[in-house]
Design a protein around this motif. Structure first.
Motif, PDB file in Angstrom:
ATOM      1  N   ALA A  62       0.815  -1.214   0.000  1.00 49.95           N
ATOM      2  CA  ALA A  62       0.000   0.000   0.000  1.00 49.95           C
ATOM      3  C   ALA A  62       0.854   1.271   0.000  1.00 49.95           C
ATOM      4  O   ALA A  62       0.341   2.353  -0.280  1.00 49.95           O
ATOM      5  N   SER A 104       4.216   3.734  -1.172  1.00 51.30           N
ATOM      6  CA  SER A 104       4.871   4.113  -2.423  1.00 51.30           C
ATOM      7  C   SER A 104       6.104   3.244  -2.663  1.00 51.30           C
ATOM      8  O   SER A 104       6.978   3.156  -1.796  1.00 51.30           O
ATOM      9  N   ASP A 133       4.784  10.218  -6.632  1.00 54.27           N
ATOM     10  CA  ASP A 133       4.148   9.557  -5.495  1.00 54.27           C
ATOM     11  C   ASP A 133       3.972  10.513  -4.310  1.00 54.27           C
ATOM     12  O   ASP A 133       2.955  10.446  -3.593  1.00 54.27           O
ATOM     13  N   GLU A 143       1.076  12.691  -5.123  1.00 51.54           N
ATOM     14  CA  GLU A 143      -0.150  11.911  -4.981  1.00 51.54           C
ATOM     15  C   GLU A 143      -0.494  11.704  -3.506  1.00 51.54           C
ATOM     16  O   GLU A 143      -1.667  11.797  -3.108  1.00 51.54           O
ATOM     17  N   ALA A 155      -3.887  13.056  -1.908  1.00 52.50           N
ATOM     18  CA  ALA A 155      -4.809  12.079  -1.343  1.00 52.50           C
ATOM     19  C   ALA A 155      -5.112  12.403   0.121  1.00 52.50           C
ATOM     20  O   ALA A 155      -6.250  12.256   0.582  1.00 52.50           O
ATOM     21  N   ARG A 202      -8.711  10.594   0.778  1.00 55.00           N
ATOM     22  CA  ARG A 202      -8.903   9.344   0.031  1.00 55.00           C
ATOM     23  C   ARG A 202      -7.622   8.526   0.118  1.00 55.00           C
ATOM     24  O   ARG A 202      -6.566   9.022   0.539  1.00 55.00           O
ATOM     25  N   SER A 203      -7.695   7.275  -0.296  1.00 53.68           N
ATOM     26  CA  SER A 203      -6.506   6.425  -0.319  1.00 53.68           C
ATOM     27  C   SER A 203      -5.633   6.788  -1.517  1.00 53.68           C
ATOM     28  O   SER A 203      -6.156   7.007  -2.627  1.00 53.68           O
ATOM     29  N   PRO A 204      -4.323   6.901  -1.330  1.00 53.14           N
ATOM     30  CA  PRO A 204      -3.452   7.270  -2.448  1.00 53.14           C
ATOM     31  C   PRO A 204      -3.298   6.113  -3.450  1.00 53.14           C
ATOM     32  O   PRO A 204      -3.472   4.943  -3.091  1.00 53.14           O
ATOM     33  N   SER A 205      -3.013   6.470  -4.682  1.00 54.79           N
ATOM     34  CA  SER A 205      -2.743   5.472  -5.720  1.00 54.79           C
ATOM     35  C   SER A 205      -1.314   5.701  -6.209  1.00 54.79           C
ATOM     36  O   SER A 205      -1.068   6.541  -7.075  1.00 54.79           O
ATOM     37  N   PHE A 206      -0.391   4.991  -5.621  1.00 55.73           N
ATOM     38  CA  PHE A 206       1.030   5.197  -5.921  1.00 55.73           C
ATOM     39  C   PHE A 206       1.442   4.420  -7.165  1.00 55.73           C
ATOM     40  O   PHE A 206       0.954   3.322  -7.433  1.00 55.73           O
ATOM     41  N   THR A 207       2.360   4.993  -7.927  1.00 51.61           N
ATOM     42  CA  THR A 207       2.839   4.369  -9.154  1.00 51.61           C
ATOM     43  C   THR A 207       4.317   4.014  -9.120  1.00 51.61           C
ATOM     44  O   THR A 207       4.816   3.332 -10.005  1.00 51.61           O
TER      45      THR A 207
END
Length: 268
Positions: free
Chosen positions: A209, A211, A249, A252, A256, A261-266
């Motif tokens: 979950a 980064s 990240d 983000e 977030a 909200r929940s982060p969406s790491f790449t």
């Protein structure tokens, strides 16, 4: 033009005493020792384990690596006869091979139950997290063979628990139960034996979950500054923090947080 060959291609054609499972959906790779009942680690297997860790480090489908074993024991140690047969050059590479989990840029979790002796303990110590169970027993029994740990065991252990406890373990070949290992800071967590897999799954999902770039940076920073002075560690930490500030990240994560909200790491 002649094709280039690498000895690793031959080494990995048939894995000796273990298998690799990759689950892209869970971004997880499992290295599973499978030479029951004691999962003895051969000399050739050490070379292969290093190469597999290096390969998984380059695999974009893998976020977390788990080192575990089949059966009631993680590993009772190495192939003792193999030490007498190995060349001095090969023996000199033992510590480098077993340190592969530490060099891997991704989080590595060792799931230990039952015997975790000798090289089994040493490769677990090279991982980032060790989950023990109430059946786990950790030991460096090389004194009983007229030897000392040769793959980083005493060195890593001394960093974790200090010289007094390390001498007690190494010089007396003492076996340390999982609960005590957790109390001493050797194991990250100690769970009932039946819960080892579930505890491992929870930790893997927790790590996924975060980064990827922040995880890689944290691991390298902590490894690199283990022997440094406080001033040097703080300086390097600042440089790493500064570089991460420009990452996608980090942006983000901040956005977030403010958006609740929940982060969406790449990983970039």
């Amino acid at each position: 033009m002649p094709q280039l060959a690498h000895s690793a291609q031959t080494l990995l054609e048939k894995l000796d005493g273990f298998r690799v499972e990759i689950d892209p959906n869970r971004e997880r790779a499992d290295i599973v020792l499978q030479r029951p009942p004691y999962n003895i680690i051969s000399m050739a297997q050490r070379d292969q384990l290093r190469l597999v860790f290096e390969s998984l480090d380059e695999n974009p489908d893998v976020r977390v690596v788990v080192l575990r074993a089949e059966g009631e024991h993680f590993s009772s140690g190495g192939d003792i006869k193999g030490f007498l047969e190995a060349s001095p050059e090969h023996v000199s590479k033992l510590a480098w091979n077993i340190a592969a989990p530490a060099r891997c840029s991704k989080p590595v979790v060792a799931a230990n139950r039952g015997y975790c002796f000798g090289v089994g303990f040493e490769i677990s110590l090279a991982c980032d997290f060790r989950i023990a169970t109430e059946t786990s027993l950790y030991a460096l029994p090389e004194q009983k063979l007229g030897q000392i740990p040769g793959s980083g065991g005493s060195a890593r252990l001394q960093k974790m628990v200090g010289i007094t406890r390390t001498k007690d373990i190494v010089m007396r070949s003492r076996r340390i139960p999982g609960k005590q290992a957790c109390e001493w800071g050797v194991a990250t967590e100690c769970v009932p034996d039946a819960e080892l897999e579930a505890a491992t799954d929870r930790l893997v999902d927790e790590l996924r979950a975060f980064s990827p770039i922040a995880q890689r940076t944290a691991k390298k920073l902590l490894n690199d500054t283990e022997d440094s002075t406080l001033a040097v560690a703080i300086e390097l930490e600042g440089h790493c923090y500064s570089r991460l500030r420009s990452s996608d990240d980090f942006r983000e994560g901040v956005e977030a947080f403010h958006a609740k909200r929940s982060p969406s790491f790449t990983g970039r």
